[in-house]
Enzyme design. Structure first.
Site, PDB file in Angstrom:
ATOM      1  N   CYS A 277       0.812  -1.219   0.000  1.00  8.49           N
ATOM      2  CA  CYS A 277       0.000   0.000   0.000  1.00  8.49           C
ATOM      3  C   CYS A 277       0.846   1.269   0.000  1.00  8.49           C
ATOM      4  O   CYS A 277       0.588   2.212  -0.763  1.00  8.49           O
ATOM      5  CB  CYS A 277      -0.967  -0.008   1.183  1.00  8.49           C
ATOM      6  SG  CYS A 277      -0.198  -0.042   2.826  1.00  8.49           S
ATOM      7  N   HIS A 331      -2.478   0.819   7.065  1.00  6.25           N
ATOM      8  CA  HIS A 331      -2.856   0.811   5.646  1.00  6.25           C
ATOM      9  C   HIS A 331      -3.025   2.233   5.142  1.00  6.25           C
ATOM     10  O   HIS A 331      -3.379   3.142   5.904  1.00  6.25           O
ATOM     11  CB  HIS A 331      -4.168   0.041   5.444  1.00  6.25           C
ATOM     12  CG  HIS A 331      -4.537  -0.143   4.003  1.00  6.25           C
ATOM     13  ND1 HIS A 331      -3.730  -0.816   3.107  1.00  6.25           N
ATOM     14  CD2 HIS A 331      -5.622   0.264   3.284  1.00  6.25           C
ATOM     15  CE1 HIS A 331      -4.305  -0.820   1.913  1.00  6.25           C
ATOM     16  NE2 HIS A 331      -5.446  -0.164   1.988  1.00  6.25           N
ATOM     17  N   GLU A 343      -5.930   1.451  -4.258  1.00  2.64           N
ATOM     18  CA  GLU A 343      -5.105   0.899  -3.191  1.00  2.64           C
ATOM     19  C   GLU A 343      -4.471  -0.415  -3.612  1.00  2.64           C
ATOM     20  O   GLU A 343      -4.914  -1.073  -4.556  1.00  2.64           O
ATOM     21  CB  GLU A 343      -5.958   0.650  -1.946  1.00  2.64           C
ATOM     22  CG  GLU A 343      -7.095  -0.349  -2.193  1.00  2.64           C
ATOM     23  CD  GLU A 343      -7.844  -0.755  -0.940  1.00  2.64           C
ATOM     24  OE1 GLU A 343      -7.272  -0.600   0.164  1.00  2.64           O
ATOM     25  OE2 GLU A 343      -8.981  -1.235  -1.057  1.00  2.64           O
TER      26      GLU A 343
END
Length: 374
Positions: A277, A331, A343
């Protein structure tokens, strides 16, 4: 396989993504980007009109200059395309093969390999710089036979493009790397657009790129009033469908992942070329010269925080925490507006556009956002 970066080109072109589209204003507009609906496959979209200056048929391109290639280089590209047709390979595969040969040999049949660290010459030869194990030297120096091996595999069991599961959905650089097993796995990406142009020329058609698609299909945005913002989001969207790889990704694109000693190792992320990420965020912002740390908690610490959702703009980096505190951040995604973000979610997944980000557990874990380069 060793790379041959010889007297070739210094052309670095970011792939042109032409599928419709998001419309937004980033970093200073109240309008939100709208993601295009799912659909479409990666590949080459071609018109039937001959390319400018084209003779209109494969093999008739000698003397032209297409994307910096001419003469026998275009003849070799025509052979690669011809072999792809004969083997029933879709057009996407022709582009992968031509882009690979551009990187390996600048589309020339080279009867030498590069010099290794021990001072000896590698056994790699031909358009694709195939090693001895791939087949006899005569075959590797034969454009048609070497192209056929690229598509179908080497004589010692090396996988060809058609042996790679899901190769049609992979970015050019990833598909090429899975055949070539290069020491510089990111080197093929810059040749995708030139390869499209050359394939179009030898086919007598003008071709454009469509991106590898993730769950939401290929998309791009046009932001004439804010080209820096356009670059950030489109760099991320250009990687849709790229494999998640824990620790993967840098300013130049997807990279091999690293060991985490846990879930990512169980998925073999350390052997996959892709993004995690924060690697995707790093890559996206590198397009405008803004350094983003390759670690989510470090991203949170590096920039001012935005905690009011009503103030968020497309392009902001959304951070998520498992405990509502900075030490639980795990994240990051790139906000697209309209309850969406792009993402790299988790091991076993791919870079994609996710919807409904304000609901459920994900919405509850949102801790805030940052706006690098604001």
């Amino acid at each position: 396989m060793k790379r041959l970066i010889g007297a070739g080109l210094a052309v670095v072109l970011v792939p042109v993504l032409l599928l419709s589209m998001l419309v937004a204003v980033l970093f200073g507009s109240e309008d939100e980007a709208q993601a295009a609906p799912p659909g479409g496959q990666p590949g080459v979209v071609c018109t039937t009109a001959p390319a400018s200056g084209s003779g209109g048929s494969a093999g008739s391109t000698t003397g032209q200059d297409v994307a910096g290639f001419s003469g026998d280089q275009l003849d070799n590209a025509a052979v690669i395309v011809g072999q792809g047709k004969a083997l029933g390979v879709p057009e996407r595969g022709w582009v992968v093969a031509v882009a690979t040969a551009m990187q390996e040999s600048t589309l020339r049949t080279l009867n030498y390999g590069d010099t290794m660290a021990n001072g000896q010459m590698s056994s790699s030869r031909g358009l694709f710089q195939q090693l001895d194990a791939w087949g006899p030297l005569a075959d590797r120096l034969d454009p048609a036979k070497s192209a056929a091996m690229f598509y179908t595999g080497g004589q010692a069991g090396q996988p060809g493009l058609l042996d790679i599961p899901g190769w049609e959905q992979l970015p050019v650089t990833v598909a090429a790397q899975r055949v070539q097993q290069s020491e510089t796995p990111d080197a093929y990406a810059k040749w995708e657009q030139p390869a499209n142009q050359v394939v179009g020329a030898v086919e007598g058609r003008t071709c454009t790129t469509t991106p590898a698609a993730g769950a939401a299909g290929g998309t791009s945005i046009s932001l004439p009033s804010n080209p820096r913002a356009e670059t950030v989001i489109n760099r991320a969207l250009s990687q849709l469908g790229v494999t998640y790889s824990w620790g993967g990704g840098d300013a130049n694109g997807p990279t091999l992942g690293i060991h985490d000693g846990g879930v990512a190792d169980a998925h073999g992320d350390y052997a996959k070329v892709g993004f995690d990420c924060s690697g995707l965020a790093l890559y996206a912002y590198a397009g405008i010269g803004v350094a983003v740390p390759h670690q989510t908690q470090a991203i949170w610490a590096a920039f001012p925080h935005l905690t009011d959702r009503t103030t968020l703009q497309p392009g902001d980096l959304l951070l998520y925490s498992s405990n509502g505190a900075a030490n639980g951040i795990h994240h990051v995604g790139i906000y697209l507006g309209d309850d969406r973000m792009v993402e790299a979610p988790q091991s076993g997944d791919v870079v994609k556009i996710s919807s409904g980000i304000w609901g459920g557990n994900r919405g509850a874990e949102f801790i805030g956002a940052v706006r690098p380069g604001a």
